[in-house]
Design a protein around this motif. Structure first.
Motif, PDB file in Angstrom:
ATOM      1  N   PRO A   1      17.815 -13.336   8.684  1.00 54.74           N
ATOM      2  CA  PRO A   1      16.658 -12.444   8.580  1.00 54.74           C
ATOM      3  C   PRO A   1      16.484 -11.953   7.147  1.00 54.74           C
ATOM      4  O   PRO A   1      17.446 -11.535   6.498  1.00 54.74           O
ATOM      5  N   PHE A   2      15.276 -11.994   6.662  1.00 53.86           N
ATOM      6  CA  PHE A   2      15.009 -11.679   5.262  1.00 53.86           C
ATOM      7  C   PHE A   2      15.259 -10.210   4.957  1.00 53.86           C
ATOM      8  O   PHE A   2      14.919  -9.327   5.751  1.00 53.86           O
ATOM      9  N   ALA A   3      15.862  -9.952   3.789  1.00 54.29           N
ATOM     10  CA  ALA A   3      16.087  -8.590   3.307  1.00 54.29           C
ATOM     11  C   ALA A   3      15.653  -8.538   1.849  1.00 54.29           C
ATOM     12  O   ALA A   3      16.269  -9.176   0.989  1.00 54.29           O
ATOM     13  N   LEU A   4      14.599  -7.810   1.584  1.00 57.51           N
ATOM     14  CA  LEU A   4      14.014  -7.757   0.251  1.00 57.51           C
ATOM     15  C   LEU A   4      15.020  -7.218  -0.772  1.00 57.51           C
ATOM     16  O   LEU A   4      15.604  -6.152  -0.594  1.00 57.51           O
ATOM     17  N   GLY A   5      15.212  -7.970  -1.846  1.00 54.10           N
ATOM     18  CA  GLY A   5      16.092  -7.543  -2.922  1.00 54.10           C
ATOM     19  C   GLY A   5      17.565  -7.748  -2.661  1.00 54.10           C
ATOM     20  O   GLY A   5      18.394  -7.416  -3.510  1.00 54.10           O
ATOM     21  N   LYS A   6      17.913  -8.300  -1.510  1.00 55.19           N
ATOM     22  CA  LYS A   6      19.321  -8.509  -1.147  1.00 55.19           C
ATOM     23  C   LYS A   6      19.680  -9.991  -1.265  1.00 55.19           C
ATOM     24  O   LYS A   6      18.825 -10.862  -1.141  1.00 55.19           O
ATOM     25  N   PRO A   7      20.983 -10.298  -1.489  1.00 52.79           N
ATOM     26  CA  PRO A   7      21.396 -11.703  -1.526  1.00 52.79           C
ATOM     27  C   PRO A   7      21.261 -12.349  -0.159  1.00 52.79           C
ATOM     28  O   PRO A   7      21.449 -11.691   0.872  1.00 52.79           O
ATOM     29  N   ARG A   8      20.957 -13.620  -0.161  1.00 51.82           N
ATOM     30  CA  ARG A   8      20.807 -14.354   1.090  1.00 51.82           C
ATOM     31  C   ARG A   8      22.154 -14.678   1.728  1.00 51.82           C
ATOM     32  O   ARG A   8      22.272 -14.799   2.947  1.00 51.82           O
ATOM     33  N   PHE A   9      23.194 -14.796   0.883  1.00 49.33           N
ATOM     34  CA  PHE A   9      24.505 -15.206   1.367  1.00 49.33           C
ATOM     35  C   PHE A   9      25.505 -14.046   1.292  1.00 49.33           C
ATOM     36  O   PHE A   9      25.360 -13.133   0.475  1.00 49.33           O
ATOM     37  N   ASP A  10      26.521 -14.109   2.131  1.00 50.27           N
ATOM     38  CA  ASP A  10      27.567 -13.085   2.204  1.00 50.27           C
ATOM     39  C   ASP A  10      28.337 -13.018   0.890  1.00 50.27           C
ATOM     40  O   ASP A  10      28.993 -13.983   0.480  1.00 50.27           O
ATOM     41  N   GLN A  11      28.271 -11.864   0.216  1.00 54.34           N
ATOM     42  CA  GLN A  11      28.920 -11.719  -1.081  1.00 54.34           C
ATOM     43  C   GLN A  11      30.398 -11.332  -0.995  1.00 54.34           C
ATOM     44  O   GLN A  11      31.066 -11.189  -2.019  1.00 54.34           O
TER      45      GLN A  11
END
Length: 350
Positions: free
Chosen positions: A11-21
């Motif tokens: 699910p998209f999160a604006l300004g957040k990384p797409r992958f687990d950091q």
């Protein structure tokens, strides 16, 4: 609401990384996205469409049928091209997506065998100049760093890199105990100590004020709970150590590989292939080492223990807490791409 995309797109999160950091693999895939050179060829119309899509998402006016994949791809394009604070285009050579294409020729030049005094000075200067431009282009514009500080860091890095590279080359050339073959081999590794020294010099010059002022300390929810000079010392030490270690894959592996390849019948029989092969080895090392190296360390460091009022300004008494502070990036970087720029620059300077 965005429709579901492929399984690879959460699910998209604006300004957040797409992958687990929190995992190496997640950070690795995140940085592969950021340095993806394909974004260098995004057309103006594609950029405008990506920006508009994110604006629609932000204001809750997203058209029906838009998938999470489309939103993540739009954010990738926007972050690759536009500065997060000014929304202005970053010049192509100074974008993170251009770091490998535009940085590889410099790596090739740094590692060329049989360097003269002039070529040594030129390539070290060009490397530090490129790095300084990347740093400045990806600076934190919401909390401006004085230009004089960038200039001081640049001059310190150039001076230390050139001085050490020239000094070591002169020492090796005058060392009578080395035969010509050994001398030539050792000279190939000179760029590493020169770049490592420039890294440390730049970090100290750019961040020494943090030792007095402290750096922000966050709780596990990302809230600033104060500043700490002790955290600043640890962050500065970790950053300096990181900047010594990170250039190793790029500046040490190619000379080793080339010294082995030059003994093969292909390069012995076709010496004209040496430079193209050298360039390919540097490109492969750079392309592989950059995402791997900057994925090794989390963006934030953690520490748990008693935080006293002498360590933390803005907190009274003592509290058992877990402190999180930044140790893997420069203080003038704050967005995901800016963090990557500062970490990547550690490979070749900063």
């Amino acid at each position: 609401m965005a429709a579901s995309g492929k399984a690879d797109y959460p699910p998209f999160a604006l300004g957040k990384p797409r992958f687990d950091q929190s995992t190496f693999y997640g950070r690795f895939r995140h940085f592969l996205d950021i340095i993806d050179p394909r974004t260098l060829f995004v057309a103006e119309s594609q950029l405008k469409a990506a920006v508009q899509l994110l604006e629609d998402y932000k204001h809750g006016t997203l058209p029906r049928g838009i998938s999470n994949q489309q939103l993540w791809e739009a954010q990738k394009v926007q972050q690759a091209i536009l500065h997060p604070d000014t929304n202005e285009k970053i010049l192509m050579p100074f974008r993170m997506s251009g770091y490998i294409p535009f940085g590889t020729p410099i790596v090739v030049g740094l590692l060329l065998p049989q360097q003269t005094l002039g070529t040594t000075v030129f390539w070290q200067w060009l490397n530090q100049s490129h790095n300084a431009c990347v740093n400045y282009a990806n600076r934190n514009a919401t909390k401006p760093t004085p230009v004089s500080k960038f200039i001081l860091g640049y001059l310190g890095a150039v001076t230390s890199a050139v001085s050490i590279a020239v000094g070591l080359n002169l020492f090796i050339k005058r060392a009578n105990r080395f035969n010509p073959a050994t001398r030539s081999l050792i000279q190939r590794f000179v760029p590493f100590p020169a770049v490592a020294a420039a890294n440390v010099c730049n970090v100290v010059l750019m961040r020494h004020s943090e030792l007095e002022e402290g750096i922000s300390v966050l709780d596990m929810d990302g809230n600033v709970i104060g500043t700490s000079r002790i955290a600043a010392r640890q962050a500065l030490l970790e950053t300096a150590m990181t900047r010594i270690v990170l250039p190793i894959p790029i500046l040490v592996l190619p000379p080793i590989i080339m010294s082995l390849l030059e003994k093969t019948w292909i390069l012995k029989g076709h010496p004209r292939l040496t430079l193209p092969m050298h360039s390919l080895v540097c490109l492969a090392a750079f392309g592989f080492a950059l995402p791997v190296a900057i994925s090794l360390f989390p963006q934030m460091s953690e520490g748990s223990g008693e935080v006293s009022s002498s360590m933390m300004e803005g907190k009274k008494g003592k509290e058992r807490t877990r402190d999180v502070w930044d140790a893997g990036k420069d203080s003038h970087c704050h967005s995901q791409v800016e963090k990557t720029a500062c970490q990547a620059n550690a490979l070749l300077e900063r």
